[in-house]
Design a protein around this motif. Structure first.
Motif, PDB file in Angstrom:
ATOM      1  N   LYS A 110       9.463  -0.644  -2.230  1.00 47.59           N
ATOM      2  CA  LYS A 110       9.792  -1.315  -0.960  1.00 47.59           C
ATOM      3  C   LYS A 110       9.127  -0.636   0.239  1.00 47.59           C
ATOM      4  CE  LYS A 110      12.780  -3.744  -3.418  1.00 47.59           C
ATOM      5  NZ  LYS A 110      12.186  -4.863  -4.158  1.00 47.59           N
ATOM      6  N   ARG A 111       7.949  -0.075   0.013  1.00 49.71           N
ATOM      7  CA  ARG A 111       7.230   0.508   1.147  1.00 49.71           C
ATOM      8  C   ARG A 111       6.609  -0.617   1.968  1.00 49.71           C
ATOM      9  NH1 ARG A 111       4.230   4.924  -2.575  1.00 49.71           N
ATOM     10  NH2 ARG A 111       6.031   6.249  -2.905  1.00 49.71           N
ATOM     11  N   ASP A 112       6.556  -0.420   3.290  1.00 46.52           N
ATOM     12  CA  ASP A 112       5.902  -1.443   4.101  1.00 46.52           C
ATOM     13  C   ASP A 112       4.386  -1.296   3.960  1.00 46.52           C
ATOM     14  OD1 ASP A 112       4.928   0.465   5.936  1.00 46.52           O
ATOM     15  OD2 ASP A 112       6.696   0.281   7.208  1.00 46.52           O
ATOM     16  N   ASP A 113       3.660  -2.250   4.516  1.00 45.89           N
ATOM     17  CA  ASP A 113       2.221  -2.314   4.275  1.00 45.89           C
ATOM     18  C   ASP A 113       1.506  -1.046   4.732  1.00 45.89           C
ATOM     19  OD1 ASP A 113      -0.020  -4.111   3.363  1.00 45.89           O
ATOM     20  OD2 ASP A 113      -0.719  -3.582   5.379  1.00 45.89           O
ATOM     21  N   LYS A 114       1.898  -0.539   5.894  1.00 47.49           N
ATOM     22  CA  LYS A 114       1.191   0.631   6.432  1.00 47.49           C
ATOM     23  C   LYS A 114       1.431   1.863   5.572  1.00 47.49           C
ATOM     24  CE  LYS A 114       0.437   3.633  10.369  1.00 47.49           C
ATOM     25  NZ  LYS A 114       0.343   4.777   9.443  1.00 47.49           N
ATOM     26  N   GLU A 115       2.694   2.024   5.204  1.00 57.70           N
ATOM     27  CA  GLU A 115       3.076   3.183   4.410  1.00 57.70           C
ATOM     28  C   GLU A 115       2.359   3.154   3.051  1.00 57.70           C
ATOM     29  OE1 GLU A 115       7.435   5.131   3.241  1.00 57.70           O
ATOM     30  OE2 GLU A 115       7.274   3.031   3.857  1.00 57.70           O
ATOM     31  N   ALA A 116       2.360   1.967   2.431  1.00 54.31           N
ATOM     32  CA  ALA A 116       1.698   1.820   1.135  1.00 54.31           C
ATOM     33  C   ALA A 116       0.197   2.065   1.283  1.00 54.31           C
ATOM     34  CB  ALA A 116       1.964   0.429   0.564  1.00 54.31           C
ATOM     35  N   THR A 117      -0.395   1.476   2.305  1.00 56.16           N
ATOM     36  CA  THR A 117      -1.845   1.596   2.494  1.00 56.16           C
ATOM     37  C   THR A 117      -2.254   3.042   2.770  1.00 56.16           C
ATOM     38  OG1 THR A 117      -2.043  -0.692   3.232  1.00 56.16           O
ATOM     39  CG2 THR A 117      -3.802   0.806   3.897  1.00 56.16           C
ATOM     40  N   ASP A 118      -1.463   3.751   3.547  1.00 54.38           N
ATOM     41  CA  ASP A 118      -1.766   5.177   3.808  1.00 54.38           C
ATOM     42  C   ASP A 118      -1.794   5.959   2.493  1.00 54.38           C
ATOM     43  OD1 ASP A 118      -1.958   4.696   6.476  1.00 54.38           O
ATOM     44  OD2 ASP A 118      -0.021   5.588   7.026  1.00 54.38           O
ATOM     45  N   THR A 119      -0.762   5.741   1.686  1.00 54.72           N
ATOM     46  CA  THR A 119      -0.710   6.434   0.394  1.00 54.72           C
ATOM     47  C   THR A 119      -1.888   6.025  -0.481  1.00 54.72           C
ATOM     48  OG1 THR A 119       1.708   6.482   0.486  1.00 54.72           O
ATOM     49  CG2 THR A 119       0.708   6.760  -1.686  1.00 54.72           C
ATOM     50  N   SER A 120      -2.156   4.732  -0.543  1.00 51.71           N
ATOM     51  CA  SER A 120      -3.241   4.237  -1.406  1.00 51.71           C
ATOM     52  C   SER A 120      -4.590   4.796  -0.984  1.00 51.71           C
ATOM     53  CB  SER A 120      -3.294   2.703  -1.373  1.00 51.71           C
ATOM     54  OG  SER A 120      -2.099   2.166  -1.881  1.00 51.71           O
ATOM     55  N   MET A 121      -4.834   4.812   0.318  1.00 51.96           N
ATOM     56  CA  MET A 121      -6.140   5.296   0.788  1.00 51.96           C
ATOM     57  C   MET A 121      -6.303   6.790   0.496  1.00 51.96           C
ATOM     58  SD  MET A 121      -7.842   2.683   1.619  1.00 51.96           S
ATOM     59  CE  MET A 121      -9.273   3.695   2.006  1.00 51.96           C
ATOM     60  N   ASP A 122      -5.235   7.548   0.664  1.00 53.36           N
ATOM     61  CA  ASP A 122      -5.284   8.980   0.294  1.00 53.36           C
ATOM     62  C   ASP A 122      -5.711   9.131  -1.159  1.00 53.36           C
ATOM     63  OD1 ASP A 122      -4.583  10.103   2.624  1.00 53.36           O
ATOM     64  OD2 ASP A 122      -2.514  10.617   2.063  1.00 53.36           O
ATOM     65  N   LEU A 123      -5.056   8.345  -2.009  1.00 54.28           N
ATOM     66  CA  LEU A 123      -5.319   8.481  -3.446  1.00 54.28           C
ATOM     67  C   LEU A 123      -6.696   7.936  -3.816  1.00 54.28           C
ATOM     68  CD1 LEU A 123      -1.760   7.630  -4.703  1.00 54.28           C
ATOM     69  CD2 LEU A 123      -2.966   9.798  -4.999  1.00 54.28           C
ATOM     70  N   LEU A 124      -7.094   6.845  -3.185  1.00 55.80           N
ATOM     71  CA  LEU A 124      -8.444   6.312  -3.468  1.00 55.80           C
ATOM     72  C   LEU A 124      -9.502   7.321  -3.040  1.00 55.80           C
ATOM     73  CD1 LEU A 124      -7.950   2.541  -2.603  1.00 55.80           C
ATOM     74  CD2 LEU A 124      -8.444   3.522  -4.860  1.00 55.80           C
ATOM     75  N   ASN A 125      -9.271   7.992  -1.926  1.00 56.79           N
ATOM     76  CA  ASN A 125     -10.208   9.055  -1.523  1.00 56.79           C
ATOM     77  C   ASN A 125     -10.224  10.178  -2.549  1.00 56.79           C
ATOM     78  OD1 ASN A 125     -11.348   8.035   0.901  1.00 56.79           O
ATOM     79  ND2 ASN A 125      -9.424   8.457   1.968  1.00 56.79           N
ATOM     80  N   LYS A 126      -9.050  10.498  -3.046  1.00 55.02           N
ATOM     81  CA  LYS A 126      -8.939  11.576  -4.033  1.00 55.02           C
ATOM     82  C   LYS A 126      -9.724  11.266  -5.311  1.00 55.02           C
ATOM     83  CE  LYS A 126      -5.054  14.533  -3.854  1.00 55.02           C
ATOM     84  NZ  LYS A 126      -3.603  14.619  -3.891  1.00 55.02           N
ATOM     85  N   VAL A 127      -9.719  10.003  -5.724  1.00 52.68           N
ATOM     86  CA  VAL A 127     -10.462   9.654  -6.946  1.00 52.68           C
ATOM     87  C   VAL A 127     -11.885   9.199  -6.610  1.00 52.68           C
ATOM     88  CG1 VAL A 127      -8.347   9.071  -8.213  1.00 52.68           C
ATOM     89  CG2 VAL A 127      -9.622   7.241  -7.062  1.00 52.68           C
ATOM     90  N   GLY A 128     -12.281   9.389  -5.353  1.00 54.24           N
ATOM     91  CA  GLY A 128     -13.671   9.130  -4.967  1.00 54.24           C
ATOM     92  C   GLY A 128     -14.001   7.674  -4.718  1.00 54.24           C
ATOM     93  N   LEU A 129     -12.985   6.866  -4.398  1.00 55.50           N
ATOM     94  CA  LEU A 129     -13.223   5.432  -4.243  1.00 55.50           C
ATOM     95  C   LEU A 129     -12.717   4.883  -2.904  1.00 55.50           C
ATOM     96  CD1 LEU A 129     -12.337   4.263  -7.855  1.00 55.50           C
ATOM     97  CD2 LEU A 129     -14.610   4.310  -6.808  1.00 55.50           C
ATOM     98  N   GLY A 130     -12.621   5.764  -1.927  1.00 51.77           N
ATOM     99  CA  GLY A 130     -12.156   5.321  -0.616  1.00 51.77           C
ATOM    100  C   GLY A 130     -13.011   4.206  -0.039  1.00 51.77           C
ATOM    101  N   ASP A 131     -14.284   4.212  -0.382  1.00 48.74           N
ATOM    102  CA  ASP A 131     -15.199   3.198   0.174  1.00 48.74           C
ATOM    103  C   ASP A 131     -15.186   1.895  -0.625  1.00 48.74           C
ATOM    104  OD1 ASP A 131     -16.301   4.424  -2.034  1.00 48.74           O
ATOM    105  OD2 ASP A 131     -18.357   4.347  -1.267  1.00 48.74           O
ATOM    106  N   ARG A 132     -14.371   1.807  -1.677  1.00 48.73           N
ATOM    107  CA  ARG A 132     -14.334   0.581  -2.482  1.00 48.73           C
ATOM    108  C   ARG A 132     -13.000  -0.153  -2.357  1.00 48.73           C
ATOM    109  NH1 ARG A 132     -18.736   0.131  -5.768  1.00 48.73           N
ATOM    110  NH2 ARG A 132     -18.246  -2.041  -5.427  1.00 48.73           N
TER     111      ARG A 132
END
Ligand code: ADP
Ligand code: ADP
Length: 230
Positions: A110-132
């Motif tokens: 039940k995370r709101d869009d911003k909260e979810a997106t912040d977490t997702s972008m952190d993790l996508l950066n961590k796995v090297g896919l922030g730009d995708r």
């Protein structure tokens, strides 16, 4: 202290296959346990039972002091604490990479869009896919898709990560980038149980090796001991 305890776990499928026979396994916090064994020996079934995707017929499985006992509430809790990565990446093809990683956070947590997106972008950066983040799965290589699947699992902040042949469906040149992410997780202290055919990797990151055959644990040894005395 053990975070996963499997005691006398057995499971027979309706077709009569005894996939697990009196399996006993404990996994401590931050430990990396590698399960190996021939095809059909029950490795996948064991992981699926740890995740509550399958239920054992007898015995006990306890994760982080919560017992998986056929109780739906406990199973739902454990599903959130245990992240799983499969051989096939299982991403939703009609959702972008970002939305794939956001989805469960919004629906389950039940995370709101911003909260979810912040977490997702952190993790996508961590796995090297922030730009995708805006790409669709079909626009990514297999290795990239699998890294998205790992980010998606991590987004739930699991206490344990299970990997079922996470690199087996990948072209050889993409295996390394996925192993690199798994190696970083292990270094970070993530508790991990993995089924893999990558013996070099098992030896490198595994604290303990469990060898299964015919639904039974035949051997459980430190990686050092296991590879010294094959
Ligand atoms: P592994 O992962 O070591 O290859 P599995 O856990 O996938 O082994 O399978 C263990 C045994 O259980 C195999 O004989 C397999 O065919 C059987 N099995 C797995 N899933 C099912 C199922 N849903 N129904 C019936 N038999 C199954
Ligand atoms: P894995 O070795 O990774 O489990 P499989 O190809 O053996 O991959 O299994 C893929 C799916 O098919 C799983 O969901 C498994 O439970 C199911 N399955 C495997 N063997 C059988 C079987 N003999 N009968 C029914 N379902 C099976």
């Amino acid at each position: 202290a053990p975070i996963i305890t499997v005691e006398h776990a057995s499971k027979t499928f309706p077709n009569g296959v005894a996939a697990l026979q009196d399996v006993n396994v404990t996994v401590c916090k931050s430990e990396v346990v590698v399960i190996i064994g021939p095809s059909g020996s029950g490795k996948s079934t064991l992981l699926r039972c740890l995740n509550g995707l399958e239920e054992i017929d007898s015995g006990h499985i306890t994760i982080d002091d919560i017992r998986l006992n056929g109780n739906k509430k406990n199973r739902d809790i454990i599903r959130q604490e245990v992240g799983m990565v499969f051989q096939s990446f299982n991403l939703f093809p009609h959702l972008t990479v970002l939305d794939n990683v956001n989805l469960a956070q919004k629906l389950v947590r039940k995370r709101d869009d911003k909260e979810a997106t912040d977490t997702s972008m952190d993790l996508l950066n961590k796995v090297g896919l922030g730009d995708r983040a805006a790409s669709y799965p079909s626009q990514l290589s297999g290795g990239q898709q699998q890294r998205v699947a790992i980010a998606r699992a991590l987004a739930m902040h699991p206490k344990v990560m299970l990997f079922d042949e996470a690199t087996s469906a990948l072209d050889p040149e993409m295996i390394g980038e996925v192993l690199e992410v798994m190696r970083a997780l292990a270094k970070d202290g993530m508790t991990m149980v993995l089924v893999t055919h990558e013996m070099g990797f098992a030896r490198e990151v595994g604290d303990r090796i469990i060898f299964m055959e015919h639904g039974q644990v035949i051997e459980s040894a430190t990686a050092e001991a296991f590879f010294e005395n094959p």
